[in-house]
Design an enzyme around this catalytic site. Structure first.
Site, PDB file in Angstrom:
ATOM      1  N   ASP A  32      -7.478   5.307  18.690  1.00 30.92           N
ATOM      2  CA  ASP A  32      -8.292   5.208  17.471  1.00 30.92           C
ATOM      3  C   ASP A  32      -8.764   3.772  17.244  1.00 30.92           C
ATOM      4  OD1 ASP A  32      -9.606   6.333  15.291  1.00 30.92           O
ATOM      5  OD2 ASP A  32      -7.973   5.845  13.922  1.00 30.92           O
ATOM      6  N   GLY A  51       0.837  -1.195   0.000  1.00 31.80           N
ATOM      7  CA  GLY A  51       0.000   0.000   0.000  1.00 31.80           C
ATOM      8  C   GLY A  51       0.867   1.238   0.000  1.00 31.80           C
ATOM      9  N   LYS A 103       7.267  -0.397   6.536  1.00 34.55           N
ATOM     10  CA  LYS A 103       6.822   0.967   6.247  1.00 34.55           C
ATOM     11  C   LYS A 103       8.037   1.853   6.026  1.00 34.55           C
ATOM     12  CE  LYS A 103       4.901   3.174   9.702  1.00 34.55           C
ATOM     13  NZ  LYS A 103       3.834   3.656  10.613  1.00 34.55           N
ATOM     14  N   VAL A 125       4.212   1.055   2.096  1.00 40.87           N
ATOM     15  CA  VAL A 125       4.339  -0.198   2.833  1.00 40.87           C
ATOM     16  C   VAL A 125       4.643  -1.305   1.840  1.00 40.87           C
ATOM     17  CG1 VAL A 125       3.223  -1.873   4.333  1.00 40.87           C
ATOM     18  CG2 VAL A 125       2.770   0.549   4.639  1.00 40.87           C
ATOM     19  N   GLY A 177       0.559   5.701   0.835  1.00 35.49           N
ATOM     20  CA  GLY A 177      -0.190   6.889   1.215  1.00 35.49           C
ATOM     21  C   GLY A 177       0.628   8.124   0.938  1.00 35.49           C
TER      22      GLY A 177
END
Length: 743
Positions: free
Chosen positions: A154, A39, A60, A46, A41
């Protein structure tokens, strides 16, 4: 640390959870062999990798531009340290990190499975022993988190993976030390943030337990305890309404209800909840699952949880994840890398760790800071303070959607000499002229309502969604809505922009030369003429009727506009236009850097020449704009003179201390605020019977009760932080006069 670009001509049979590496991606990170992309962002990437024992690892890696920021690098190092502290059976292990590398990185377990939200949506709620195992496992994870002196901050269904081995609590992107105390900022996801945190309280372990109770209720019923809807409404329900616990099994209901208590004191600790659920599972378990140990004593709680998961955690299919395919793909990629000279990130300076944490491939964290906007400019910065790297991917992308060129360009429409809208242009003779005429008609109207929705395209969501997040969920997470309202008939024309997303809501109202702002997500006090919000400069010209018509104006100036004929749109006769226009977009949310792209569009104008609907596509986003009406809009906002005054200067105490006075009270002028503070400091106030107590409480003018911290507390308080204040006794909601420590 060095990174050398390399070609990655990988075979097409990568494992389904991985995407092919691209030019410039490393083939090795520290001691790990990179297999593919998990992934990406706005802050980092990652990678899926293998360690020396061929175990699947998620690594990461931070983007260069953030690695060059000392503050960001320090925050990333802090996150890695938080992760290293956490142990637990139901968290994901940290293997190594190198926060001092040229591009810092962190390696954790790769957790195969679906999120709780995805599993429930696809398969329905958890039941029986599976539900108990889930509740026990997540409570055990929080027990480990809290034992390390950390608060998750969270916890929600999207941050728990259901793996074949049990539930795994992920995403520590906004976690912080319990000892850090209150930050003045509120982070988290609407419907899962506890009431005391919404009121500005610190993120304590009890706040995590509130989210745990809601998450177990969701697992049991398939419904969020405070429902769904706009963020502001979810926050109101969290503060004021009782949770929906209909369908939670009777045996679990007491501990879940206590966890969701409004008062944090009434909630169980993670350890107490863990023990309570284990007791329930003991009652249901077979003798084989929880037999006594050889010496006649019951096994320790973690051993009992291991037994529960081994015997009762069933039906979780992750057969798509086959480590052998990672090994085969790594061998093929290694051969290609050897020929092409693919890059290497980091070296041997990794810091090993055997404790646990939330893996970095979870969904984006919601970095919603009190008073922070995500509406204009580099709007994502409101979420960049605490949401680190991939954990903040959704916030970064949401910021990109939130700009989308909508507020990036200045106001372009003409104005007459009196500040009013220019008269409509003559009948158009070209497609561009028809669009320009539509703009003039809108600006000459008595008002309007415009709703603009921006979201990631399906292709962009597929490419950008973090591991464990479906593209559809990622589109929903990053969708942003702008509602623009205008009343030209008011004594002073009023314009309003309400900007809402999955996890934020910001309201801007322009009346004359005054711009007022309120954080709808946190129901904050109104501010007048803020110079910046959430660290982002505020340009009042972004909040005008002209700014709401930026795209239409850009279309009218484009060389590529064509008429495609007449058609009915939603039952309304229209003329359809197509073409491209120059769309100004934020290309780098971290810096606010803008770029221009040719955006394809479709536009429908009514027989009266007014706009009905506009659809266009940016680099990564798609937009729908509906023009709902052209009558005066209802805009509800306080008069600028009734708003808090902000910083009002200083007052001096009897012992010579200089204190900054900040008025957050409505309808209170600065001069009066400073006068009240000065009266308190000079002793011109009435103390309650028995004295003012440890807070030095006293009443000024029979209306304002003031107090401040002890001398010792003031000495240790940083400059600029609150050390006391005054509250209006008759109506505390009016706001406070705040005492701030000076340098």
């Amino acid at each position: 640390m060095t990174t050398d670009p390399g070609l990655h001509d990988q075979p097409g049979d990568l494992p389904p959870e991985l995407r092919p590496l691209r030019d410039g991606d490393p083939h090795r990170i520290g001691p790990y062999r990179v297999v593919g992309l998990l992934g990406e962002g706005g802050m980092g990437v990652v990678y899926g990798a293998l360690d020396a024992q061929d175990r699947c690892i998620a690594v990461k890696v931070i983007h260069d531009r953030f690695a060059a920021d000392p503050r960001f690098r320090a925050r990333f190092a802090e996150e890695a340290e938080l992760m290293r502290r956490v142990g637990g059976l139901c968290t994901a292990a940290v293997h190594a990190s190198d926060t001092g590398a040229e591009r810092p990185w962190l390696a954790t377990d790769f957790v195969a499975g679906r999120t709780l939200r995805e599993h429930v949506e696809e398969n329905g709620p958890l039941t029986g022993a599976m539900l108990l195992a889930f509740a026990a496992g997540t409570a055990e994870a929080l027990q480990a988190v809290h034992a390390a002196g950390v608060v998750h901050c969270d916890l929600k269904p999207a941050n728990v993976i259901l793996s074949p081995a049990g539930p795994k609590v992920l995403d520590f992107g906004i976690a912080h030390l319990v000892t850090a105390g209150p930050t003045g900022e509120v982070f988290g996801s609407p419907g899962w943030v506890s009431p005391e945190r919404l009121a500005g309280g610190e993120g304590a372990p009890a706040a995590d337990m509130f989210a745990w109770g809601g998450m177990v209720a969701f697992a049991a019923t398939g419904r969020a305890p405070f429902g769904t809807g706009p963020g502001a409404e979810l926050l109101r329900r969290t503060r004021d309404d009782e949770p929906d616990l209909d369908g939670v099994p009777a045996e679990l209901l007491p501990v879940v209800a206590r966890a969701l208590a409004k008062d944090p004191v009434e909630r169980p600790t993670a350890e107490a909840a863990f023990q309570a659920v284990l007791a329930l599972s003991d009652a249901e378990a077979t003798a084989e699952a929880h037999s006594l140990s050889a010496d006649g004593f019951r096994p320790d709680p973690v051993r009992r949880l291991q037994d529960l998961l081994a015997h009762r955690w069933t039906g979780i299919d992750a057969s798509w994840h086959q480590p052998a395919r990672w090994v085969a793909a790594a061998a093929a990629a290694g051969a290609v890398a050897a020929q092409s000279g693919a890059g290497v990130v980091g070296g041997a300076a990794a810091t090993g760790a055997t404790t646990a944490l939330g893996t970095t491939t979870a969904t984006g964290a919601t970095g919603v800071a009190s008073g922070a906007a995500t509406a204009t400019g580099a709007a994502a910065s409101g979420g960049l303070v605490k949401g680190i790297a991939i954990a903040a991917a959704a916030v970064v992308t949401a910021g990109a959607v939130a700009t989308g060129g909508y507020f990036a360009a200045g106001a372009l429409a003409a104005r007459d000499g009196n500040g009013g809208a220019a008269a409509p242009s003559a009948a158009p003779t070209t497609p561009q002229g028809a669009v320009a005429h539509a703009v003039d008609l809108v600006l000459a109207a008595d008002g309007f309502e415009i709703v603009h929705v921006g979201r990631l395209t399906a292709e962009s969501a597929t490419a950008q969604a973090p591991a464990g997040v479906s593209p559809d969920d990622y589109v929903w997470m990053t969708e942003t809505t702008w509602r623009h309202s205008y009343d030209a008939t008011a004594p002073e024309p009023a314009f309003e922009s309400l900007v809402t997303g999955n996890e934020f809501g910001d309201r801007y109202v322009r009346v004359g030369d005054d711009l007022m702002y309120r954080d709808e997500f946190l129901q904050s006090e109104w501010l007048t003429n803020p110079e910046q919000v959430g660290g982002v400069p505020v340009d009042p010209d972004d909040y005008t009727p002209e700014a709401a018509l930026t795209q239409l104006r850009a279309i009218s100036e484009s060389d590529d506009v064509a008429v495609r004929g007449s058609e009915a749109r939603d039952g309304v006769p229209t003329t359809r236009f197509t073409g491209t226009f120059a769309l100004t977009e934020i290309v780098d949310p971290a810096t606010g850097e803008e770029g221009v792209t040719d955006a394809p569009f479709e536009l429908w104008l009514t027989e009266d020449g007014l706009p009905l609907r506009l659809e266009y596509t940016g680099t990564d986003t798609e937009h729908e704009v509906d023009y709902l009406g052209f009558e005066p809009a209802s805009i509800d906002a306080p008069a600028p003179g009734a708003l808090p005054a902000g910083s009002c200067g200083t007052a001096t105490t009897q012992n010579g201390m200089v204190v900054e006075i900040d008025s957050q009270a409505s309808e209170l002028e600065c001069e009066e605020a400073v006068g009240i503070a000065t009266a308190y400091f000079n002793g011109d106030a009435v103390m309650p019977p028995g004295g003012g107590g440890s807070g030095g409480f006293a009443t000024v003018n029979g209306e304002w009760t003031c107090g401040w911290a002890t001398v010792g507390a003031i000495e240790t308080t940083p400059a600029g932080e609150r050390i006391g204040g005054c509250t209006f006794d008759a109506d505390p909601s009016r706001g406070d006069i705040v005492f701030l420590k000076t340098g």
